[in-house]
Design a protein around this motif. Structure first.
Motif, PDB file in Angstrom:
ATOM      1  N   ASP A 539       0.821  -1.097   0.194  1.00 25.97           N
ATOM      2  CA  ASP A 539      -0.106  -0.092   0.058  1.00 25.97           C
ATOM      3  C   ASP A 539       0.798   1.217   0.113  1.00 25.97           C
ATOM      4  OD1 ASP A 539      -2.298  -1.723   0.115  1.00 25.97           O
ATOM      5  OD2 ASP A 539      -2.516  -1.471   2.342  1.00 25.97           O
ATOM      6  N   ILE A 540       1.890   1.211  -0.070  1.00 25.23           N
ATOM      7  CA  ILE A 540       3.015   2.440  -0.390  1.00 25.23           C
ATOM      8  C   ILE A 540       3.451   2.517  -1.572  1.00 25.23           C
ATOM      9  CG2 ILE A 540       5.168   3.413   0.574  1.00 25.23           C
ATOM     10  CD1 ILE A 540       3.128   2.890   2.876  1.00 25.23           C
ATOM     11  N   PRO A 541       3.103   3.774  -2.214  1.00 27.60           N
ATOM     12  CA  PRO A 541       3.650   4.046  -3.713  1.00 27.60           C
ATOM     13  C   PRO A 541       5.216   3.852  -3.808  1.00 27.60           C
ATOM     14  CG  PRO A 541       2.827   5.939  -2.678  1.00 27.60           C
ATOM     15  CD  PRO A 541       2.835   4.803  -1.706  1.00 27.60           C
ATOM     16  N   GLN A 542       5.728   3.388  -4.781  1.00 30.35           N
ATOM     17  CA  GLN A 542       7.331   3.425  -4.995  1.00 30.35           C
ATOM     18  C   GLN A 542       7.658   4.286  -6.163  1.00 30.35           C
ATOM     19  OE1 GLN A 542       9.102   1.401  -2.945  1.00 30.35           O
ATOM     20  NE2 GLN A 542       7.183   1.351  -1.882  1.00 30.35           N
ATOM     21  N   GLU A 543       6.657   4.712  -6.733  1.00 34.99           N
ATOM     22  CA  GLU A 543       6.959   5.691  -8.011  1.00 34.99           C
ATOM     23  C   GLU A 543       6.036   6.969  -7.811  1.00 34.99           C
ATOM     24  OE1 GLU A 543       8.722   4.049 -11.592  1.00 34.99           O
ATOM     25  OE2 GLU A 543       6.696   4.744 -12.534  1.00 34.99           O
ATOM     26  N   VAL A 544       6.632   8.068  -8.434  1.00 34.45           N
ATOM     27  CA  VAL A 544       5.499   8.988  -8.763  1.00 34.45           C
ATOM     28  C   VAL A 544       5.997   9.897 -10.034  1.00 34.45           C
ATOM     29  CG1 VAL A 544       6.993  11.022  -7.347  1.00 34.45           C
ATOM     30  CG2 VAL A 544       4.557  11.347  -7.776  1.00 34.45           C
ATOM     31  N   HIS A 545       4.930  10.126 -10.683  1.00 38.31           N
ATOM     32  CA  HIS A 545       5.197  10.811 -11.823  1.00 38.31           C
ATOM     33  C   HIS A 545       4.528  12.242 -11.930  1.00 38.31           C
ATOM     34  CE1 HIS A 545       4.145  12.252 -16.112  1.00 38.31           C
ATOM     35  NE2 HIS A 545       5.455  11.776 -16.575  1.00 38.31           N
ATOM     36  N   THR A 546       5.479  13.336 -12.496  1.00 41.96           N
ATOM     37  CA  THR A 546       5.104  14.714 -12.205  1.00 41.96           C
ATOM     38  C   THR A 546       4.954  15.247 -13.811  1.00 41.96           C
ATOM     39  OG1 THR A 546       7.297  15.494 -12.039  1.00 41.96           O
ATOM     40  CG2 THR A 546       6.090  15.197  -9.933  1.00 41.96           C
ATOM     41  N   ASP A 547       3.658  15.326 -14.047  1.00 38.95           N
ATOM     42  CA  ASP A 547       3.768  16.077 -15.395  1.00 38.95           C
ATOM     43  C   ASP A 547       4.297  17.339 -15.573  1.00 38.95           C
ATOM     44  OD1 ASP A 547       2.002  14.083 -15.959  1.00 38.95           O
ATOM     45  OD2 ASP A 547       0.150  15.207 -16.278  1.00 38.95           O
ATOM     46  N   ARG A 548       4.509  18.164 -14.518  1.00 36.27           N
ATOM     47  CA  ARG A 548       5.034  19.464 -14.569  1.00 36.27           C
ATOM     48  C   ARG A 548       6.383  19.330 -14.854  1.00 36.27           C
ATOM     49  NH1 ARG A 548       5.415  22.270  -8.761  1.00 36.27           N
ATOM     50  NH2 ARG A 548       7.514  23.682  -9.121  1.00 36.27           N
ATOM     51  N   TRP A 549       7.266  18.280 -14.606  1.00 39.54           N
ATOM     52  CA  TRP A 549       8.596  18.239 -14.928  1.00 39.54           C
ATOM     53  C   TRP A 549       8.777  17.031 -15.869  1.00 39.54           C
ATOM     54  CZ3 TRP A 549       8.710  18.483  -9.041  1.00 39.54           C
ATOM     55  CH2 TRP A 549       8.800  19.680  -8.586  1.00 39.54           C
ATOM     56  N   ASP A 550       7.852  16.652 -16.679  1.00 36.23           N
ATOM     57  CA  ASP A 550       7.826  15.795 -17.725  1.00 36.23           C
ATOM     58  C   ASP A 550       8.202  16.671 -18.969  1.00 36.23           C
ATOM     59  OD1 ASP A 550       7.875  13.927 -19.835  1.00 36.23           O
ATOM     60  OD2 ASP A 550       5.840  13.176 -19.273  1.00 36.23           O
TER      61      ASP A 550
END
Length: 561
Positions: A539-550
């Protein structure tokens, strides 16, 4: 107003603007030794034009409070000379021009602006308009300093020219000569790493991705060395020396190489080689000097017809590409020097050969049926109306500057404004109008110039969030933590409440508010860009994607530390 300032800074982060609009097609680079006479331009019709881009910079508007006009030589105090019979009547031109400037400013919302015109080595017009800070009465004066953004690049190139004159540098010196430690400077392209020289760095032809590194300084608050180190983690956008791609970090690398060649710092180099010899006594090269000056203009953004003061951006991390702050009086001296082949008040400050090198086009930018743009060393070279203009704009997105030279006529203009998007349009229009009047073209009608979609920042209180259709699947605490990217470094999420987080980027002490949107998707409040958590373990996210820095070649993905 702190949140407003932070948010606008984030909107500003994408680019320190130049006068040129970058087009998609860029042919193979001509040889370095080519000059204005031996490559094809609109003046030589063999060239086929690429009409894929619009090179016309748009219309603009602001509030008039104070205005002062000077029409004599500011250095000597001598009155303007009457034009010779074969010369245009500069007095009549200035009368028409002044009327245009006053009317355009009066109908705008920009708090303050300043204009200077040089003709035949004399300052023939100097005008200050409005106030330093919206809501206050302190007027813009001839010694008030503005952040000039990317117009700094030409100062860096010229300072390198002075070192070339002294035998301390050569234009073909490589960056690796001054940054030989691979832990300091390495690019993914080994050819560019080994061969990129001062001309490559100053003309944006290293192959590095367009605008790569801007976010590191503006969002993550990294210094130059940290930002330079992280450039190794991004792929090249183009083959080395084949296409133009604007990059502030590569220009900054040239400036810091020059500082190492001269055994000094870049601010000291600019002061000794340019500012002092040209008697640019009000001008400064660092953020702290700018904000400490009692005579500095504030920075602003116009939102829904209202001008807001916003704290200025600290551009020291890309100083050689954008950190200078100058007064309109000082910029008049800069124009005189540029138009007089490196001579100022009878003294040769930089050799005519080195100055000409900075004006010599090296890489094609783009064209439309009437205009073609190349880039030289810290300058754009524009071919239009049968003329060759040397041009550049500087935008921090909270202030704006436009410099335009017509060397064949010994004519130049600088326009500065203390607001970003609308100020950029104002500066472009004013500079273009002077040249139109001088060349006896029809004056520009601003009402027919298409506006550029600059985007619009909405203050936090006005942003309407869509209702979440899928609730947050896990407790907000599960999303809290530090995530890492080789290219960007760390970002950290801290809990605010059961549906909101604060995002801290790199060394930036100021949080960016993040709110839950839908499922595992949050939204960056200022940018209105999604932040998506994924790859859950226990239940812990290991990855995050940020559109702002894409952006700018990176995919904006961070992994939990």
């Amino acid at each position: 107003m702190k949140n407003l300032g932070t948010g606008v800074m984030l909107v500003a982060a994408v680019l320190i603007a130049v006068v040129i609009v970058i087009l998609l097609h860029n042919p193979v680079l001509p040889d370095d030794n080519n000059n204005l006479e031996n490559f094809q331009t609109p003046l030589t019709p063999e060239l086929s034009h690429d009409s894929s881009g619009d090179l016309v910079n748009p219309f603009f508007l602001n509030v008039n409070a104070y205005s002062k006009t000077t029409t004599q030589n500011q250095d000597s105090g001598q009155e303007k000379q009457n034009p010779s019979p074969e010369s245009p009547d500069i007095n009549k031109i200035i009368v028409l021009f002044n009327s245009y400037v006053e009317n355009l400013f009066k109908n705008s919302l920009i708090p303050g602006a300043a204009v200077v015109v040089v003709y035949k080595d004399q300052i023939v017009y100097m005008k200050t308009l409005g106030v330093k800070k919206v809501g206050e009465s302190d007027p813009i004066g001839v010694d008030t300093i503005f952040q000039i953004g990317s117009c700094t690049k030409a100062f860096t190139a010229t300072a390198i020219g002075s070192l070339v004159d002294e035998g301390l540098m050569r234009w073909d010196d490589t960056a690796q000569q001054y940054f030989s430690d691979p832990n300091e400077f390495t690019l993914q392209d080994p050819v560019a790493t080994q061969q990129a020289n001062m001309k490559d760095l100053l003309s944006h032809r290293t192959g590095m991705h367009e605008n790569a590194g801007n976010e590191h300084i503006l969002d993550f608050n990294y210094d130059f060395m940290e930002t330079l180190y992280r450039m190794r983690f991004i792929e090249s956008q183009n083959v080395f020396r084949t296409k133009f791609a604007y990059n502030n970090i590569m220009v900054s690398l040239a400036g810091h190489s020059a500082a190492r060649a001269a055994s000094t710092t870049w601010p000291q180099l600019i002061k000794e080689k340019i500012l002092q010899p040209l008697k640019m006594d009000s001008s400064v090269s660092t953020y702290q000097e700018y904000v400490n000056s009692p005579n500095h203009s504030g920075t602003h953004v116009i939102i829904d017809g209202v001008a807001y003061y916003v704290d200025p951006l600290n551009l020291d991390g890309m100083a050689p590409a954008g950190s200078l702050s100058c007064s309109i009086k000082d910029m008049g001296n800069w124009l005189r020097f540029q138009l007089n082949e490196g001579v100022f008040n009878g003294q040769q400050i930089v050799s005519s050969q080195s100055l000409a090198e900075t004006h010599t086009p090296l890489i094609y930018v783009g064209s439309d049926p009437d205009t073609e743009l190349w880039y030289a060393l810290g300058w754009g070279v524009m071919y239009t109306q049968g003329q060759i203009f040397i041009v550049h704009a500087g935008s921090t997105r909270l202030s704006a500057t436009q410099v335009r030279l017509l060397p064949s006529e010994d004519l130049g203009v600088v326009v500065m404004a203390n607001e970003g998007p609308e100020g950029s349009k104002f500066c472009e229009l004013v500079a273009s109008e002077l040249m139109s009047i001088y060349l006896k073209n029809q004056p520009v009608d601003p009402s027919v110039i298409p506006g550029e979609d600059m985007g619009e920042f909405q203050p936090e209180s006005t942003i309407a969030q869509p209702p979440a259709t899928i609730p947050l699947p896990y407790p907000i605490d599960n999303y809290v933590g530090t995530y890492y990217s080789d290219y960007y470094g760390n970002i950290e999420f801290e809990k605010v409440d059961d549906s909101n987080l604060n995002l801290y980027a790199g060394n930036n002490p100021d949080p960016y508010p993040v709110t839950h949107l839908n499922g595992n998707i949050f939204v960056d409040v200022y940018y209105q860009k999604n932040i998506t958590f994924s790859n859950f373990e226990n239940d812990i996210p290991q990855e995050v994607h940020t559109d702002r820095w894409d952006v700018n070649g990176d995919n904006g993905t961070f992994n939990r530390v």
